[in-house]
Design an enzyme around this catalytic site. Structure first.
Site, PDB file in Angstrom:
ATOM      1  N   GLU A 148      -0.756  42.888 -20.149  1.00 58.67           N
ATOM      2  CA  GLU A 148      -1.909  43.746 -20.469  1.00 58.67           C
ATOM      3  C   GLU A 148      -2.664  43.232 -21.695  1.00 58.67           C
ATOM      4  O   GLU A 148      -2.359  43.625 -22.818  1.00 58.67           O
ATOM      5  CB  GLU A 148      -1.439  45.188 -20.732  1.00 58.67           C
ATOM      6  N   ARG A 183      -4.497  58.027 -21.346  1.00 54.03           N
ATOM      7  CA  ARG A 183      -5.333  59.106 -21.876  1.00 54.03           C
ATOM      8  C   ARG A 183      -6.185  59.787 -20.803  1.00 54.03           C
ATOM      9  O   ARG A 183      -6.273  61.013 -20.784  1.00 54.03           O
ATOM     10  CB  ARG A 183      -6.239  58.561 -22.996  1.00 54.03           C
ATOM     11  N   LYS A 222      -2.658  44.096 -16.082  1.00 54.33           N
ATOM     12  CA  LYS A 222      -3.280  45.363 -16.487  1.00 54.33           C
ATOM     13  C   LYS A 222      -4.465  45.010 -17.365  1.00 54.33           C
ATOM     14  O   LYS A 222      -4.300  44.397 -18.420  1.00 54.33           O
ATOM     15  CB  LYS A 222      -2.278  46.249 -17.236  1.00 54.33           C
ATOM     16  N   SER A 245      -7.412  52.941 -19.301  1.00 57.66           N
ATOM     17  CA  SER A 245      -8.660  53.692 -19.476  1.00 57.66           C
ATOM     18  C   SER A 245      -9.306  53.412 -20.830  1.00 57.66           C
ATOM     19  O   SER A 245     -10.527  53.558 -20.967  1.00 57.66           O
ATOM     20  CB  SER A 245      -8.439  55.193 -19.269  1.00 57.66           C
ATOM     21  N   GLY A 246      -8.536  53.061 -21.833  1.00 55.76           N
ATOM     22  CA  GLY A 246      -9.072  52.518 -23.075  1.00 55.76           C
ATOM     23  C   GLY A 246      -9.878  53.453 -23.956  1.00 55.76           C
ATOM     24  O   GLY A 246     -10.571  53.001 -24.854  1.00 55.76           O
ATOM     25  N   GLY A 247      -9.820  54.760 -23.690  1.00 56.74           N
ATOM     26  CA  GLY A 247     -10.593  55.694 -24.513  1.00 56.74           C
ATOM     27  C   GLY A 247     -11.844  56.194 -23.806  1.00 56.74           C
ATOM     28  O   GLY A 247     -12.631  56.946 -24.389  1.00 56.74           O
ATOM     29  N   ARG A 254      -1.182  62.374 -28.791  1.00 58.39           N
ATOM     30  CA  ARG A 254      -1.326  63.150 -27.548  1.00 58.39           C
ATOM     31  C   ARG A 254      -0.979  64.616 -27.826  1.00 58.39           C
ATOM     32  O   ARG A 254      -1.705  65.524 -27.433  1.00 58.39           O
ATOM     33  CB  ARG A 254      -0.394  62.611 -26.461  1.00 58.39           C
TER      34      ARG A 254
END
Ligand code: 13P
Length: 339
Positions: A178, A293, A220, A262-264, A34
């Site tokens: 998740e 992200r 999640k 969001s996974g990318g 990040r």
């Protein structure tokens, strides 16, 4: 049977209309990815600055019900010495904690991983509760490939999640489970749908078998998406239909809520997909976002590690959480999302 009233109360504090959860729980190593977006080295002072600016950004409490932290972050304070946890609580956001210890390769199952971190979990939960955490997160990684995921790997991850969830609930902490079906890859939307449905069916049949209280638990999930390198990318409507179909086949109605990672996905795409899901109307479970992200990236790009950019970066953060909160309500208009 323990009294789970406190868990239900936390679930209802987290799953509010027009609000979502920020995942700011990157491990110290992952936080480096990040910070790289802001051109900063991965040093503890930079991690602390980054989190302080997120947690103190004016106005975000209107759109965020909770924030997930990492072990080092939950112990940290602002430059003025106010513990981050107190900052969140004072602003009406519930502090959460990531407790899994990352993944390891599963022997004899090439390309598959199992999440570790059960050792000492009861003591850790007792400490996190004292610090102020009221919910937790445990992530499993599900890779799609030739012959994988196997049911064996999904079952082992599900059993570990049961253990985690039971220990969390016994300590008054709401477990988020998740299972992340990975977006990177060349798989089709149909393959992602089959894998997500199978993953969630195995997870919930195992949770039920061991009598985890599903009302005091949050799922999640990834959205059902074609892999990021598949040229046939899915529209928001296709993603929404496939995702809701999957949930209807595999998520029991009494689960406390569903939140998305969001996974990318690009920030705007994650918002558009959430809007498409919300536009299908009321579901058996409250549904919202829990992005990392897709919320943090615009903030980091605006910040660039410069004090003169802080206010602009915090406004970019507020804007992004507001767009996602509108999408949660089904009121987001992508054509007016100009940033
Ligand atoms: P992303 O939104 O970046 O996928 O992160 C969410 C999360 O909590 C991953 O474990």
């Amino acid at each position: 049977m323990q009294n789970n009233t406190e868990l239900y109360k936390t679930v209802s504090q987290l799953m509010l209309d027009g609000k979502g959860i920020l995942a700011a729980d990157e491990s110290d190593g992952t936080a480096g990815k990040r910070l790289a977006l802001a051109n900063l080295p991965n040093q503890s002072g930079n991690r602390q600055d980054f989190r302080e600016m997120l947690f103190t950004a004016p106005g975000i409490e209107e759109f965020l019900s909770g924030i997930i932290l990492y072990d080092s972050t939950i112990r940290e304070s602002t430059d003025q010495g106010v513990p981050f946890v107190d900052v969140l609580i004072a602003r009406g956001m519930v502090p959460g904690i990531k407790v899994d210890g990352g993944v390891r390769q599963l022997d004899q199952f090439e390309g598959e991983v199992v999440t570790q971190g059960l050792d000492g979990l009861d003591e850790r939960f007792k400490e996190y509760y004292k610090i102020g955490a009221r919910f937790a997160k445990w992530r499993a990684v599900v890779n799609i490939g030739e012959g994988i995921p196997t049911n064996e790997c999904l079952e082992l991850n599900a059993v570990h999640m049961v253990e985690y969830a039971l220990i969390a609930q016994a300590n008054g902490i709401v477990p988020i489970v998740e299972p992340e079906v990975m977006f990177p890859g060349s798989h089709t939307l149909e393959e992602a749908e089959e894998v997500t449905t199978r993953t969630l069916n195995i997870l919930f049949s195992t949770l039920k078998k061991y009598r985890v209280d599903l009302k005091g638990l949050i799922l999640k999930s990834s959205m059902v998406l074609a892999g990021d390198t598949n040229p046939q990318q899915s529209t928001a409507d296709e993603v929404a239909s496939a995702t809701l179909r999957t949930f209807k086949l595999s998520v029991p109605r009494d689960v406390g809520g569903i939140v998305f990672l969001s996974g990318g996905q690009a920030a705007k795409r994650a918002t558009e997909n959430l809007q498409a899901i919300a536009s299908f109307g009321k579901q058996p479970w409250p549904i919202t976002f829990s992005y990392s992200r897709a919320i943090q990236e615009p903030f980091l790009l605006a910040w660039q590690g410069k004090s003169e950019n802080v206010s602009l970066a915090q406004k970019a953060l507020l804007y992004r959480v507001k767009m996602n909160a509108l999408a949660q309500l089904g009121k987001y208009d992508a054509s007016r999302d100009t940033k």
